[in-house]
Scaffold this motif. Sequence first.
Motif, PDB file in Angstrom:
ATOM      1  N   ARG A  80      32.249  -5.046  31.686  1.00 34.61           N
ATOM      2  CA  ARG A  80      32.640  -6.059  30.690  1.00 34.61           C
ATOM      3  C   ARG A  80      34.135  -5.971  30.362  1.00 34.61           C
ATOM      4  O   ARG A  80      34.810  -6.980  30.239  1.00 34.61           O
ATOM      5  N   PRO A  85      34.212 -10.255  30.849  1.00 32.25           N
ATOM      6  CA  PRO A  85      33.278 -10.175  29.718  1.00 32.25           C
ATOM      7  C   PRO A  85      32.065 -11.090  29.891  1.00 32.25           C
ATOM      8  O   PRO A  85      31.072 -10.927  29.188  1.00 32.25           O
ATOM      9  N   THR A  86      32.134 -12.022  30.839  1.00 34.27           N
ATOM     10  CA  THR A  86      31.025 -12.972  31.016  1.00 34.27           C
ATOM     11  C   THR A  86      30.218 -12.724  32.288  1.00 34.27           C
ATOM     12  O   THR A  86      29.325 -13.505  32.601  1.00 34.27           O
TER      13      THR A  86
END
Length: 186
Positions: A80, A85-86
């Motif tokens: 992440r 982070p996605t």
Amino acid sequence: MPTTRETYARTLRIARTIHRTTGVALFVLFALVATSGLMLGWKKHTGGVLLAKSHRGTTTDPARWLPIHELHDRAVAVARDSISPTMSLRLDRIDIRPDKGMVKFVFAKGYWGVQLDCATGEVLHIERRRSDFIEDLHDGSILDDLLGTSNEQIKLGYTSLMGLALLTFTVTGFWLWYGPRRMRGA
């Protein structure tokens, strides 16, 4: 009634037609399989370009390693923070290397992996798994991923087609070599 020589000549023409037609129809796929197969064969000898080096942890003693759930949590945090982070955090596999004291967490999407020290949880390496991408091209499973098929139907069809084509090339190629020799003797 045809002579033996005429029978060999007819069989040779059929073999040549099958060999040529198969070659023309599957030229691009043969080139893809050959190129990707060559790359997979050399992946460990590309200086980390296709396959990242497996780094060493601090100890090979499993009694001193962190529990796997803690290592997993660490790998997820690293993914992440350092990759995206996605990104999807679904794992393809966990590859523990006891002789190196290292664990690789390989993520199912995006061809990413995180190598951690089994004892400390420290990041040893974040890798882009190019060899996994090449393997998916080689066996056709990349289409199953792209199209979302459930049971690797495309991979099964593709590998069956390529295996049967190679077998066809072997048989017809042998006959193209052997048939003229046989005809000279008839």
